[in-house]
Design a protein around this motif. Sequence first.
Motif, PDB file in Angstrom:
ATOM      1  N   ILE A 185       0.865  -1.176   0.000  1.00 19.49           N
ATOM      2  CA  ILE A 185       0.000   0.000   0.000  1.00 19.49           C
ATOM      3  C   ILE A 185       0.904   1.228   0.000  1.00 19.49           C
ATOM      4  N   PRO A 186       0.443   2.361  -0.568  1.00 21.32           N
ATOM      5  CA  PRO A 186       1.296   3.553  -0.706  1.00 21.32           C
ATOM      6  C   PRO A 186       1.954   4.022   0.589  1.00 21.32           C
ATOM      7  N   SER A 187       1.247   3.875   1.713  1.00 19.55           N
ATOM      8  CA  SER A 187       1.804   4.373   2.973  1.00 19.55           C
ATOM      9  C   SER A 187       3.046   3.599   3.411  1.00 19.55           C
ATOM     10  N   ASP A 188       3.267   2.414   2.814  1.00 18.29           N
ATOM     11  CA  ASP A 188       4.478   1.644   3.145  1.00 18.29           C
ATOM     12  C   ASP A 188       5.746   2.349   2.675  1.00 18.29           C
ATOM     13  N   TYR A 224       3.287  10.267   1.292  1.00 19.36           N
ATOM     14  CA  TYR A 224       3.395   9.499   2.528  1.00 19.36           C
ATOM     15  C   TYR A 224       4.834   9.487   3.051  1.00 19.36           C
ATOM     16  N   ALA A 225       5.793   9.520   2.131  1.00 21.36           N
ATOM     17  CA  ALA A 225       7.210   9.392   2.521  1.00 21.36           C
ATOM     18  C   ALA A 225       7.897  10.736   2.721  1.00 21.36           C
ATOM     19  N   LYS A 226       7.142  11.828   2.716  1.00 17.05           N
ATOM     20  CA  LYS A 226       7.753  13.161   2.723  1.00 17.05           C
ATOM     21  C   LYS A 226       8.723  13.381   3.876  1.00 17.05           C
ATOM     22  N   THR A 270      -3.871  11.909   0.572  1.00  9.63           N
ATOM     23  CA  THR A 270      -3.370  11.012   1.625  1.00  9.63           C
ATOM     24  C   THR A 270      -4.179  11.107   2.917  1.00  9.63           C
ATOM     25  N   SER A 271      -5.122  12.044   3.003  1.00 13.37           N
ATOM     26  CA  SER A 271      -5.966  12.106   4.197  1.00 13.37           C
ATOM     27  C   SER A 271      -7.039  11.018   4.166  1.00 13.37           C
ATOM     28  N   PHE A 272      -7.243  10.422   2.976  1.00 10.81           N
ATOM     29  CA  PHE A 272      -8.244   9.376   2.839  1.00 10.81           C
ATOM     30  C   PHE A 272      -7.697   8.023   3.283  1.00 10.81           C
TER      31      PHE A 272
END
Length: 413
Positions: free
Chosen positions: A36-39, A63-65, A134-136
């Motif tokens: 998933i993108p947040s990884d 997510y990785a900022k 990314t808030s979703f």
Amino acid sequence: MLTRIAVLGSATFIERLRSFEHELPSIRLDYYTYNIPSDAKDIIPTIKPCDAVFFSGSFPFTYAKDSIAKLPIPTFYLKQDENAIMTTLLSLSLTNPTAVHKLSIDLVHPEGVKNVLEDIGLTNQTPFLMKIDTSFDLEEIVAFHTILQKNGATLLAITSIHAVYQRLRDNGLSVIRMIDPKSSIIKAIEDTKSLALLFKSQSAKIAVGYIQTNIESSISEEKVKQIAASIQANTVKEADNLYTLFSTQGDVQEALNNNFITSWMNSSLAVKMAFGYGKTVLEATQNARDALSYATDNTAYLLTDSKELLGPYPYSNKQVRLKNVEPQFVQIAKETTLSPANLSKVIQFSRSRKSTEFTAYDLEVYLQVSRRTTERILKKLADHGYAQIIGEEMTYQQGRPRAIYELNFPIYN
């Protein structure tokens, strides 16, 4: 020489990229797969040495900022544009024709769908659109498509996120992925390579530094060697209280970014430091010399080749322009006879405030100059209409009230 790029993407994206990576000469791609993108934020610390990092989309990038901020190399991500939307709709028309109003689509910039439909003359049909960021939670996006399809409002979902695609498919719903055109991916990878080469070129440019102490005291040779080693510099002793260092912009910038400056300073010895960047040794030396004139005890300044003054380190890295290139600012400086540095400081002051209103005292504290100097600056701006008094305040019982000012020119250029 190969440019080594770390690629973060879903398994599907990476599998597709592998199929045409041979069309990217002089580039070596190292792959890192997320579920998933947040990884992505957890993958960044595992990346092996490379020249740049490429993300398959804006989601993993965002997510990785926080992790990206710690990287000493450039990053880039594939932007989902109208070409992706057009390619997806064209593919759909050939493989699974579906009325546009029977589609549900999630994407970062939904206005792109409307633009494409307008271009191809389908303004009378509108799909169900969900603007995502990314808030979703992924569950919200899955629910958006699921509810519409189960209620019969839609027949097919188009998703920008592989994890959502997998969930919908596992739940027995009709779904396809948004297609990123091959040409867009190749261009984005090539742009990442260009960014990496530019970064290397900038980092290799010359940087000159100065270490200066009071005439009454001198810094130890051991301390100078320690500072020089931390930026891989050669040193030349100019006098008992002055040393010149020759390094590269990349090494100096990394030291400043990592706050090495704190360990360089010694409270028992008043040390001034300055660095200059330049396209030549002469230019870098002159910029370092100019930056040194701003330094006070136990502080450092950096003057770049574009005449941007940063400092004082380690307390701040506020940026002040010593050269005006914006025509409007050039005109203001010319009319008011304010130096580029002072005008830049006033602009930075205004940008840093939550309110447009301020007093001479507010500006004095920010500039760290005398009240007389502050009032002279304000008078020059006011005399030419670039600042105006809009009121007064009286926060004390005696004396004259303070004038409240407001700037009267754009500051966001």
